[in-house]
Design a protein around this motif. Structure first.
Motif, PDB file in Angstrom:
ATOM      1  N   LEU A 296       0.802  -1.226   0.000  1.00 23.78           N
ATOM      2  CA  LEU A 296       0.000   0.000   0.000  1.00 23.78           C
ATOM      3  C   LEU A 296       0.834   1.274   0.000  1.00 23.78           C
ATOM      4  N   LEU A 297       2.035   1.236   0.582  1.00 26.46           N
ATOM      5  CA  LEU A 297       2.827   2.461   0.712  1.00 26.46           C
ATOM      6  C   LEU A 297       3.999   2.535  -0.248  1.00 26.46           C
ATOM      7  N   MET A 298       4.303   1.426  -0.942  1.00 26.71           N
ATOM      8  CA  MET A 298       5.428   1.450  -1.865  1.00 26.71           C
ATOM      9  C   MET A 298       5.036   1.007  -3.273  1.00 26.71           C
ATOM     10  N   ILE A 299       4.469  -0.204  -3.367  1.00 30.83           N
ATOM     11  CA  ILE A 299       4.206  -0.751  -4.706  1.00 30.83           C
ATOM     12  C   ILE A 299       3.110   0.033  -5.431  1.00 30.83           C
TER      13      ILE A 299
ATOM     14  N   PHE B  92       2.697   6.454  -9.713  1.00 29.46           N
ATOM     15  CA  PHE B  92       3.666   7.444 -10.209  1.00 29.46           C
ATOM     16  C   PHE B  92       4.047   7.165 -11.658  1.00 29.46           C
ATOM     17  N   PHE B  93       4.351   5.909 -11.968  1.00 31.22           N
ATOM     18  CA  PHE B  93       4.758   5.570 -13.331  1.00 31.22           C
ATOM     19  C   PHE B  93       3.610   5.753 -14.318  1.00 31.22           C
ATOM     20  N   VAL B  94       2.388   5.488 -13.880  1.00 30.93           N
ATOM     21  CA  VAL B  94       1.231   5.687 -14.764  1.00 30.93           C
ATOM     22  C   VAL B  94       1.053   7.172 -15.070  1.00 30.93           C
ATOM     23  N   PHE B  95       1.152   8.027 -14.042  1.00 32.04           N
ATOM     24  CA  PHE B  95       1.047   9.471 -14.274  1.00 32.04           C
ATOM     25  C   PHE B  95       2.220   9.965 -15.113  1.00 32.04           C
ATOM     26  N   TYR B  96       3.409   9.456 -14.865  1.00 32.92           N
ATOM     27  CA  TYR B  96       4.579   9.831 -15.659  1.00 32.92           C
ATOM     28  C   TYR B  96       4.348   9.474 -17.127  1.00 32.92           C
ATOM     29  N   ASN B  97       3.812   8.284 -17.344  1.00 33.30           N
ATOM     30  CA  ASN B  97       3.539   7.848 -18.706  1.00 33.30           C
ATOM     31  C   ASN B  97       2.514   8.750 -19.387  1.00 33.30           C
ATOM     32  N   TYR B  98       1.452   9.090 -18.661  1.00 42.19           N
ATOM     33  CA  TYR B  98       0.378   9.871 -19.286  1.00 42.19           C
ATOM     34  C   TYR B  98       0.835  11.285 -19.637  1.00 42.19           C
TER      35      TYR B  98
END
Length: 467
Positions: A172-175, A181-187
């Motif tokens: 919940l706090l890392m994965i 984060f990676f999804v927002f970075y990608n978008y």
């Protein structure tokens, strides 16, 4: 997010639902993977979070909304105490099954109640500080509230060590935050640049991310003196490129299509509303009675020749508004014919006004091409509505020119103060905002609209590149 306030009661509910679901499923998997795990402890770590979840539901979605509706403080206090007592009794029984001593349980349970109370107080303060009229939109408020929800959920996870273990904390706090984060970075940095054709920026951000991940794992391997850690770097990169990014791109594409359809439907609804507003503004009792009275007066003074001509023009206008006005595009000649009919009827009304000077120049050339209906008439209509006074000198100048592949309209009219007795709801025309919306939709980068006004005169210039 900028112009709309999020419904945080629903947001909080879904975030807590997701959190408790992960907790329960993880505890079930861990317990089932250990053959020596006692059944009674399995019952405790699974049922305990479920009892707390039900208590949160009752408090957050039943008792508090009931208070907000009725404003009954006594009822709020009694129901809150009852919910806390029942939830505490059931969760205490589950904790007892897990051999948790009473002092540790009460310290945990009252910490959860205090945490929830503090959250409600801070949320109420944020509503008073960040909502309009203090701030003009909801962007800052939404951002702060979302951050606060995540902070309090994180604190709750650390407080709830009775049934939350290290695996759940990592998930919940890392994965999950890392995937988000990676999804927002990608978008925002990869997907958007790619669909916009910014290939150079797309490659910079992609290779920058790959380089950053590689360097992080190389440093981690060197500091811990474990070379195998470097293998996680290529593994994570492969997971991003072949799993997370492609799957998220599919959802992004669906989202873009969904937003595009909403925008198209919104424009169509606005156009339909605009057309209906225009129809109502033209076919209203004032306009019809003025036109009919003018025709009646002309019939008494003349041989009814102008009367029949006026009736024919009015009929053409009615047919245009009822049929061609519903089309996306019509021949430009039909739009100009409607404009001529409108001007002819208005001149019948105002031809005896000594204070009014009207100058009309409509192109005699053949105007080719198609145009969205009712884009020219609103500016002319507004000129007659706001540019005429029976007491002071008034003027209206209209100049319509057709060039190859374009049409140009200039409208100049005098300005007069509004009467105090005028009803502000009595607005004619489809409205400037609706015209701008239709121009932006049908003629993006193909139109120029200039509106200038001073104390005595109002000027409009519209240029359109035709299809």
């Amino acid at each position: 997010m900028k112009s709309k306030r999020l419904v945080f009661r629903d947001v909080e509910w879904w975030i807590l639902t997701f959190t408790f679901l992960i907790i329960v499923l993880t505890n079930i998997v861990i317990a089932m993977s250990s053959y020596s795990y006692p059944m009674e402890k399995f019952f405790g770590i699974v049922v305990l979070p479920i009892v707390l979840y039900i208590g949160f539901y009752v408090m957050h979605l039943v008792i508090i909304p009931k208070y907000l509706q009725d404003k009954n403080v006594l009822q709020l206090i009694l129901f809150s105490i009852l919910a806390a007592a029942v939830t505490g009794g059931l969760s205490g029984a589950c904790a007892g099954v897990n051999d948790v001593d009473a002092e540790r349980f009460f310290r945990f349970y009252f910490s959860v109640i205090l945490l929830y109370t503090v959250y409600l107080v801070i949320a109420n303060l944020l509503r008073k500080v960040f909502l309009p009229p203090v701030f003009k939109d909801f962007q800052l408020y939404n951002s702060v509230r979302l951050f606060m929800v995540l902070v309090f959920v994180s604190i709750f996870l650390f407080v709830s060590r009775l049934f939350v273990n290290e695996v759940i904390l990592i998930i919940l706090l890392m994965i999950i935050p890392s995937i988000a984060f990676f999804v927002f970075y990608n978008y925002y940095l990869l997907y958007q640049n790619k669909i916009k054709g910014n290939v150079k920026s797309y490659r910079w951000f992609l290779w920058g991310l790959i380089s950053f991940i590689s360097v992080v794992f190389i440093i981690a391997a060197a500091e811990n003196n474990v070379p195998e850690i470097m293998l996680f770097g290529p593994g994570l990169i492969a997971l991003l490129i072949f799993v997370i990014f492609p799957i998220s791109n599919i959802f992004f594409g669906k989202y873009e299509d969904y937003i595009g359809k909403i925008d198209t439907l919104s424009v169509q609804v606005n156009q339909s509303s605009a057309n209906l507003s225009f129809l109502r503004s033209q076919i209203n009792p004032h306009f019809l009675f003025n036109a009919l009275n003018t025709l009646y007066g002309a019939a008494l003074m003349e041989n009814a020749e102008k009367t029949s001509d006026g009736i024919q023009k009015l009929g053409d206008m009615m047919r245009f508004m009822l049929h061609e006005n519903q089309m996306d595009k019509i021949p430009l000649t039909r739009e100009i014919d409607y404009l001529r009919n409108y001007l002819d009827l208005q001149m019948l009304r105002f031809k005896n006004e000594s204070n009014l000077e009207v100058e009309i120049k409509l192109s005699d050339e053949v105007c080719e091409g198609s145009i969205s209906p009712m884009l020219l008439i609103p500016f002319v209509e507004n000129a007659f509505k706001h540019g005429i006074s029976t007491k002071t000198k008034s003027w209206i100048k209209i100049n319509l020119r057709c060039l190859k592949g374009s049409v140009h309209l200039d409208v100049v009219n005098s300005i007069h103060p509004k009467k105090q007795t005028e009803d502000p709801r009595d607005e004619s025309g489809i409205g400037l905002e609706n015209v701008k919306s239709r121009l932006a939709h049908f003629y993006p980068q193909k139109h120029n609209l200039t509106i200038v006004a001073n104390d005595t005169e109002h000027f409009v210039h519209l240029s359109l590149q035709l299809d």
